[in-house]
Each structure stands twice: as structure tokens, then as C-alpha cells.
Write an enzyme that holds these catalytic residues in place. Structure first.
Site, PDB file in Angstrom:
ATOM      1  N   ASP A   1       6.199   2.988   5.960  1.00 32.91           N
ATOM      2  CA  ASP A   1       7.533   2.703   5.406  1.00 32.91           C
ATOM      3  C   ASP A   1       7.463   2.170   3.975  1.00 32.91           C
ATOM      4  OD1 ASP A   1       8.740   3.261   8.011  1.00 32.91           O
ATOM      5  OD2 ASP A   1       7.943   1.323   8.617  1.00 32.91           O
TER       6      ASP A   1
ATOM      7  N   HIS B   1      10.356  10.014   6.975  1.00 35.31           N
ATOM      8  CA  HIS B   1      10.449   9.733   5.554  1.00 35.31           C
ATOM      9  C   HIS B   1      11.822  10.157   5.059  1.00 35.31           C
ATOM     10  CE1 HIS B   1       8.131  13.509   6.142  1.00 35.31           C
ATOM     11  NE2 HIS B   1       8.919  14.008   5.222  1.00 35.31           N
TER      12      HIS B   1
END
EC number: 6.3.4.4
Length: 428
Positions: free
Chosen positions: A13, A41
């Protein structure tokens, strides 16, 4: 020949999708080399968010080839759904290529993932229940089903029957759970295979030909170094190798063809799920960072744990991935804090250490040693040059680079493409 690997340097992340999307503008081939749909993503294009889990970020450039490499584990159902999502948004997928050697995630992998996690009780590792681990287990045990097998109806039938017989014994005898019926999944998943058939090829040939012909190739990692099964916080890790070394295994490209490794990190730290996190914040500062940074998992929606920037973690990532350049994201999230902190070392039982211990028990006893820097109050989301950052923000960026020991090639002050600023091109 120029090849660049993008890796996450923390627990995932970090904004790899954004940086990959940004660097893709100058690449001709973009490839993923490990993981599955357990990692998401997010790419922002003209203010519109696109969330992907399997397909590389380069798909938004129709003139470039996007590759799902052999090191990935692919859920055909998820892949077909993601393709449909892109088609509905007007995005062409004719430039996608899928390795015939990639392994397939099937319903029994997901069910086994769930049952294994439940059986751990208080010792859960925080799996996303996507079947990733069990699929990699089958791969290592040499009973996995690959994309090439999925496309051949007779081979798929034979291998699915064999694997279901074994898995159903586990479900019924060990977990006291229901068996999965062959007829419930065979035709469905064979049909998924037919829907993706036109994309399937030996992607190692494509990648090596591209490099041999002087084309720019970008390799996109998932998760992060600290989730690597060998170099991460084991056992609170993923089942593959997000480190840069994973590229050679997961793409079929030799190590001599890797030129640069870009490590992506945030100006703070976050992680989803259980496991060690020395700089984790439990106060109002942590809550503020979580809310301002929108720290909720792309795949799970779970609130992420957040903490200060940890240079011990970053130096570990630099070493095991051979990082040559750094992309520092989310500096804007720290705006408005009177003081910002960077962990420079740990206190382990009264002794100062500057390395990341392998032992979970030692990690539990590690206390972060912080260096405090003055914060900044200005809104920096419109900044386009390092010199235009407030002095304190500029000093923070420079200190991060010094502590990690890697030069910063880009810094970001927001999620948009235009908010990523170049200090040094990684393609030169």
C-alpha cells in the site's frame, strides 16, 4: 536495454500502482511478476479512480504491452471480472498478455484458505482469503494447475478431478466441512479459460525479446518487501517474493537484464493485518494520518494500521532488494502536524540496534528510537518542485534520503498523476 523494477519497501500500500502508472509513460512493456488478486492498486486518471487487482497498471496505455507473468497465481473468475470492468470503462485490453505458465486459483484454494485461517484461532496471520497461499502450496507440491492446463479441457478435467479428490478429503475429514462438487466448477472455470485464451502466450519470450531489442521494460511488484516470504516479517507475510529478486523467477528474465530498482514508500508507514509494526501509532496522530491518508485496504476495505516512517525497515528493504532509487509518496498527509518523527534505530532490551531482527519475539520487545523534526502547516498538494516545498517539508525529504541511503527520484504530494514530481529520471 533498460529495465526498471518497482517494489514496495514497506508492508504494501505504498503507492506502487501510482508510481508504476507514472513510470509507464516511458516504458514499452509493463509486467507483474508475483502475487495475485490479494493486492490492489489504485490509479487516478483525470480525477477518476481505477482499482485493479491482477492486471498491470500499464493497461491504461493501449500502445504498450501489459504482462501477467508466470510467477503470479491467477483467479480466472477475478480476471474475467476485472477485464469486464475495464471494458465497461472504455479501456481496451488488447495489449494484455498472460503467461501460460502462471498457476490458477480455484474455489478449493479459497475454501482451504478460509478453513486454515479459522483453524488458527488467535494466531491468525490476516490472510485476505483469496486462495493465494494454498495456490502457491500446490505449486510447490507440484500438483498445481497452470493456465496452459486450464485451456486444455481433457487435461483440466483430469487434474481438477485429482486435486478435488485430495482437497475434499481434507475438507470432510480434517475440517468437518462440505466437499466441493466437480460439476459445480468444471464448466464454469473452463469457460473462464476460453474467455482469456486470446491473451495467453509464453510471456518470457515477449519480455526477453523486448529487452534484446532495446525496449524499456517496467516490472511491477505487488505487496512489499516486508511481506516477502523470505525477507519479511515471517509468518505474517505473503506466499511469494515481492523483492526485486522475484522478478527473475516470476517473469523468466535473467538477473543480468535488470538495470534499476525503484523502492516505493510513503512518508509514514502502514500495514494491513497482524504482525510486527514497531512504529505503530495508537493515538490521535495515528487516527489523523489514517483519515487524511484514506488508509483503508483496496482489497479488504480494512482500516490500515499506521505509524511513523521507519528507516530501519527501509534500510533492510534497500539491502535485500538492491534499491537504487526511491519514490517517496504521501508527503502531503503529514501537513498540519507540529512535529514529525522518523525511527532511526530500535532499543532492544536496552541495546541500540540499527537492523531489523528476524525473531518475532525480539521484534515485540523493540522500541523505536525517534528523531523529531519540525512539521509544516502549508497545503503542499499543488507543489511541483522540491524547492517549492516548505523548508521543514524539504528537510524531511532530505533526511529520509540520508537515513535510507538512497537518492529520491520522485516525490508525491497527492494521488494524481500530476502530483508526482520528478527529481531524477530512472530511465536515463
Amino acid at each position: 536495454m533498460t529495465s526498471v523494477v518497482v517494489v514496495g519497501t514497506q508492508w504494501g500500500d505504498e503507492g506502487k500502482g501510482k508510481i508504476t502508472d507514472f513510470l509507464s509513460a516511458n516504458a514499452e512493456v509493463i509486467a507483474r511478476y508475483q502475487g495475485g488478486d490479494n493486492a490492489g492498486h489504485t490509479i487516478v486518471i483525470d480525477g477518476k479512480k481505477f482499482k485493479l487487482h491482477l492486471i498491470p497498471s500499464g493497461i491504461f496505455f493501449p500502445e504498450k504491452i501489459s504482462v501477467i507473468g508466470n510467477g503470479m497465481v491467477v483467479n480466472p473468475k477475478s480476471l474475467v471480472k476485472e477485464l469486464s470492468y475495464l471494458h465497461e470503462e472504455g479501456v481496451t485490453t488488447d495489449n494484455l498478455r498472460i503467461s501460460d505458465r502462471a498457476h490458477v486459483i480455484l474455489p478449493y484454494h479459497i475454501e482451504l484458505d478460509r478453513l486454515q485461517e479459522e483453524a488458527k484461532g488467535d494466531n491468525k496471520i490476516g490472510t485476505t482469503i483469496k486462495g493465494i497461499g494454498p495456490a502457491y502450496m500446490d505449486k510447490a507440491a507440484r500438483v498445481g494447475i497452470r493456465i496452459a492446463d486450464l485451456l486444455d479441457k481433457d487435461i483440466f478435467r483430469e487434474r481438477l478431478e485429482r486435486n478435488l479428490a485430495e482437497k475434499n478429503r481434507l475438507f470432510e475429514k480434517l475440517y468437518d466441512s462440505k466437499a466441493i462438487v466437480f460439476d459445480d466448477i468444471f464448466e464454469e472455470y473452463y469457460e473462464y479459460g476460453q474467455q482469456i485464451k486470446k491473451y495467453v502466450i509464453d510471456t518470457s519470450v515477449i519480455l526477453n525479446d523486448a529487452l534484446d531489442n532495446g525496449k524499456r521494460v517496467l516490472f511491477e511488484g505487488a505487496q512489499g518487501v516486508m511481506l516477502d516470504i523470505d525477507q519479511g516479517t515471517y509468518p505474517f507475510v505473503t506466499s511469494s517474493n515481492p523483492v526485486a529478486g522475484g522478478v527473475t523467477i516470476g517473469s523468466g528474465v535473467g538477473p543480468s537484464k535488470i538495470d534499476k530498482v525503484v523502492g516505493v514508500c510513503k512518508a509514514y508507514t502502514s500495514r494491513v493485518g497482524d504482525g510486527p509494526f514497531p512504529t505503530e501509532l495508537f493515538d490521535e496522530v495515528g487516527e489523523r494520518i489514517r483519515e487524511v491518508g484514506h488508509e483503508y485496504g483496496t482489497t479488504t476495505g480494512r482500516p490500515r494500521r499506521v505509524g511513523w516512517f521507519d528507516s530501519v525497515v527501509m534500510r533492510h528493504s534497500r539491502r535485500v532488494s538492491g534499491i537504487t532509487n526511491l519514490s517517496l509518496n504521501s508527503i502531503d498527509v503529514l501537513s498540519g502536524l507540529d512535529t514529525v518523527k522518523i525511527c532511526v534505530a530500535y532499543d532492544l532490551d536496552g541495546q541500540r540496534i540499527d537492523y531489523y531482527p528476524a525473531s518475532l519475539e525480539q521484534l515485540k520487545r523493540c522500541k523505536p528510537i525517534y528523531e523529531e523534526l519540525p512539521g509544516w502547516s502549508e497545503d503542499i498538494t499543488g507543489v511541483r518542485n522540491l524547492e517549492d516545498l516548505p523548508e521543514n517539508a524539504r528537510n524531511y525529504v532530505r533526511r529520509v534520503s540520508e537515513l535510507v541511503g538512497v537518492r529520491i527520484s520522485t516525490f508525491s504530494v497527492g494521488p494524481g498523476r500530476e502530483q508526482t514530481n520528478i527529481l531524477e529520471s530512472v530511465w536515463s
